[in-house]
Design an enzyme around this catalytic site. Structure first.
Site, PDB file in Angstrom:
ATOM      1  N   ARG A 246     -10.847 -11.057   1.377  1.00 33.97           N
ATOM      2  CA  ARG A 246     -11.583 -12.099   0.937  1.00 33.97           C
ATOM      3  C   ARG A 246     -10.899 -13.683   1.147  1.00 33.97           C
ATOM      4  O   ARG A 246     -11.453 -14.511   0.915  1.00 33.97           O
ATOM      5  CB  ARG A 246     -11.980 -11.717  -0.411  1.00 33.97           C
TER       6      ARG A 246
ATOM      7  N   LYS B 205       0.893  -1.157  -0.070  1.00 37.11           N
ATOM      8  CA  LYS B 205       0.181   0.024  -0.003  1.00 37.11           C
ATOM      9  C   LYS B 205       0.819   1.284  -0.045  1.00 37.11           C
ATOM     10  O   LYS B 205       1.961   1.372   0.448  1.00 37.11           O
ATOM     11  CB  LYS B 205      -0.759   0.015   1.412  1.00 37.11           C
TER      12      LYS B 205
HETATM   13  N1  BES Z   1      -8.213  -3.620   4.322  1.00 42.88           N
HETATM   14  C1  BES Z   1      -8.373  -3.098   2.874  1.00 42.88           C
HETATM   15  C2  BES Z   1      -9.531  -2.346   2.732  1.00 42.88           C
HETATM   16  C3  BES Z   1      -9.767  -0.985   3.578  1.00 42.88           C
HETATM   17  C4  BES Z   1      -9.215   0.130   2.879  1.00 42.88           C
HETATM   18  C5  BES Z   1     -10.334  -0.555   4.715  1.00 42.88           C
HETATM   19  C6  BES Z   1      -9.415   1.349   3.317  1.00 42.88           C
HETATM   20  C7  BES Z   1     -10.229   0.463   5.516  1.00 42.88           C
HETATM   21  C8  BES Z   1      -9.905   1.518   4.970  1.00 42.88           C
HETATM   22  C9  BES Z   1      -8.706  -4.211   1.952  1.00 42.88           C
HETATM   23  O1  BES Z   1      -7.687  -5.518   2.313  1.00 42.88           O
HETATM   24  C10 BES Z   1      -7.694  -3.719   0.580  1.00 42.88           C
HETATM   25  O2  BES Z   1      -6.654  -3.261   0.644  1.00 42.88           O
HETATM   26  N2  BES Z   1      -8.562  -3.987  -0.521  1.00 42.88           N
HETATM   27  C11 BES Z   1      -8.257  -3.561  -1.601  1.00 42.88           C
HETATM   28  C12 BES Z   1      -8.648  -4.279  -2.635  1.00 42.88           C
HETATM   29  C13 BES Z   1      -8.231  -4.046  -3.919  1.00 42.88           C
HETATM   30  C14 BES Z   1      -6.825  -4.598  -4.092  1.00 42.88           C
HETATM   31  C15 BES Z   1      -8.928  -5.136  -4.940  1.00 42.88           C
HETATM   32  C16 BES Z   1      -8.585  -2.017  -1.663  1.00 42.88           C
HETATM   33  O3  BES Z   1      -9.838  -1.694  -1.374  1.00 42.88           O
HETATM   34  O4  BES Z   1      -8.113  -1.267  -2.350  1.00 42.88           O
HETATM   35 ZN    ZN Z   2      -5.530  -5.197   1.812  1.00 41.81          ZN
END
Ligand code: BES
Ligand code: ZN
Ligand code: ZN
Length: 522
Positions: A364, A290
């Site tokens: 997921r 990230k």
């Molecule tokens: N934990 C994150 C989602 C999230 C983002 C929760 C911001 C709370 C605040 C999740 O694991 C994630 O990173 N999701 C990605 C999915 C994408 C790679 C398809 C996202 O939402 O960017």
């Molecule tokens: Zn994630």
């Protein structure tokens, strides 16, 4: 150390006339633009020779929602001070506002350094709200509104340890006393469970590790008579949880798959509900790292798991007649030489193969194996909660969790529970067409379906691991954490999910009981 009980406000219930109660301060509600005062405000007005009417007349205190005004020298009442709290206009009034009003009163008392206060049942008098609902909402607001996460503050002063010790709920007769006592017990149990969830979510990743969550679950189980089993890497590997373990591979913190079970002590057949909470104790994104901005917030990626632990505690404390199982697949998501890479393929517990497109879509992956584990309990429903997608924050902001599932009735039940508790949910569709986005060329499924409808394709992915059991998925990415202070939710972890699920499970059993009673009578 977990939730410190000694820091919690003590709640007394007393049957005493308002004019005789002796305490530091008594809080009463006043509606805006009201022609006449009602309830406790009216009583105090009469006892004090119309002091409230007078203040109201000055225009200083029109009773706007969450407005406060303290009165001294109120001869005729024995409490040292009277606190007026604005209720806003009566036609706009709701239980959600009453929670905020309770919090406002409690915070006022705290900020003044006052140690104890009185809230009469007649604090507010309006049609359509029962005594139980009233006390439930007020007390919930008081307990949740006073919340602070101060465990990592070294000095008492900074930790804000200035807080009231006692609140006394004043009732007018013996009948009311019984009702109020049982509602106080229920509300305290639920609020403490929400606070437990908040504490776990606020706790940093280097402290709230997967093993810490497992220990917390064991402690809850010991204290509340639940059973708790924790599976380690070896056990989950033997079972074939390749999807969950794929995520765990990049981390040196040992993964923990937490299983809690609450069996009510009733003879009749009760429904079984499996709750599943995403337990990523820190989500760096893994190899699909990230960006650094706000990455610290990813310590909250176990908020679904925290909600499950909190709910298990609450259902056991209030002894709901429902068989509830809580599953929390817990692990960190970190990059390392052992970590999962984009392009890798893992085999899930269900046997399905998953092509990893992004290692950041890890929630997921851990949920897939928990969903495949759930059917062994023959549940009537499966509910999962997860901070699953950033896209859900774009869609709904902080005001509602996304809800998806395979059963309209269950979705509707949760919507109603959400409206009643203020932990609102809003539906998104899981139409077949969305499924195309997660088709993989070389595996059975892939873990990312592109930018479009990101919350739905994540939900669709989960659906692929659910059989025919009624199931709903709650995306709590936008609701688990708040950057702003809300009336009874101080900024930070919200504890979302606990109140919602306890409400759902409470009504579940009520519905069953009611239909049975009707049957017995006829
Ligand atoms: N934990 C994150 C989602 C999230 C983002 C929760 C911001 C709370 C605040 C999740 O694991 C994630 O990173 N999701 C990605 C999915 C994408 C790679 C398809 C996202 O939402 O960017
Ligand atoms: Zn994630
Ligand atoms: Zn995540």
């Amino acid at each position: 150390m977990l939730h410190k009980e000694e820091r919690v406000l003590k709640v007394n219930v007393k049957e005493t006339a308002l004019e005789h109660i002796q305490d530091e301060i008594i809080a009463v509600g006043v509606f805006e633009k009201a022609k006449m005062l009602k309830g406790a405000a009216k009583k105090i007005d009469m006892l004090t020779g119309r002091i409230i009417t007078e203040v109201y007349g000055f225009g200083d205190f029109p009773g706007k929602l969450y407005q406060t005004q303290m009165l001294y020298a109120t001869e005729g009442v024995q409490t040292k001070r009277v606190l007026l709290v604005g209720l806003g206009e009566e036609k706009e009034f709701s239980l959600e506002k009453l929670r905020g009003v309770g919090a406002t009163a409690a915070r006022f008392v705290r900020d003044k350094g006052i140690k104890s206060f009185v809230v009469p049942v007649s604090f507010v008098q309006t049609r359509g709200i029962s005594v139980r609902e009233k006390i439930g909402a007020l007390l919930e607001g008081i307990l949740l509104g006073l919340y602070r996460f101060s465990e990592f503050k070294s000095s008492q002063k900074e930790a804000g340890e200035k807080r009231p010790d006692t609140v006394t709920i004043l009732v007018s007769d013996a009948d009311e006393l019984r009702n109020v006592r049982s509602e106080v017990h229920r509300t305290e149990a639920i609020a403490h469970a929400s606070i437990l969830a908040r504490d776990l979510v606020s706790r940093p990743g280097n402290s709230a590790t997967p093993n810490f969550l497992a220990q917390a679950a064991k402690k809850i189980a010991r204290q509340h008579g639940l059973s708790c089993k924790v599976l380690d890497k070896k056990a989950t590997a033997q079972m074939g949880m390749g999807s969950y373990l794929g995520v765990a591979r990049g981390s040196d913190e040992p993964a923990r798959f937490i299983i809690m079970e609450y069996k009510p002590a009733v003879r009749r057949k009760v429904p079984t509900v499996v709750l599943i909470g995403k337990g990523i104790t820190f989500d760096s994104g893994g190899i699909s790292l990230k960006p650094p901005n706000n990455m610290e917030e990813m310590k909250t990626d176990m908020a679904g798991g925290a909600a499950v632990l909190g709910t298990m505690q609450a259902v056991a404390a209030i002894k709901l007649p429902v068989h509830v199982v809580g599953l929390v697949p817990a692990t960190e998501n970190l990059p390392s030489g052992h970590a999962l890479k984009p392009g890798d393929i893992v085999r899930a517990l269900s046997g399905k193969t998953i092509e990893i497109i992004s290692t950041d879509a890890e929630g997921r992956l851990v949920l897939a194996d928990a969903l495949s584990y759930a059917p062994r309990y023959k549940p009537d429903a499966i509910i999962d909660l997860a901070t699953l997608t950033g896209a859900c924050i774009i869609a709904l902001g902080n005001h509602a969790s996304g809800i998806m599932g395979n059963n309209e009735k269950l979705i509707e039940k949760l919507r109603r529970a959400g409206d009643r508790t203020g932990e609102r949910v809003w539906p998104l569709p899981l139409w077949e067409e969305y499924g195309k986005q997660i088709k993989s060329d070389i595996a059975d499924i892939k873990n990312v379906g592109g930018r479009e409808a990101g919350t739905i394709t994540a939900g669709y992915f989960l659906k692929e691991f659910v059989g025919d059991t009624p199931w709903v998925h709650l995306d709590i990415a936008g609701t688990a954490w708040t950057k702003k202070d809300c009336p009874y939710i101080p900024k930070g972890a919200t504890g979302v999910g606990v109140r919602l699920l306890v409400e759902l499970l409470s009504n579940w059993s009520d519905v069953k009981r009611e239909t049975k009673e009707v049957k017995r009578k006829t």
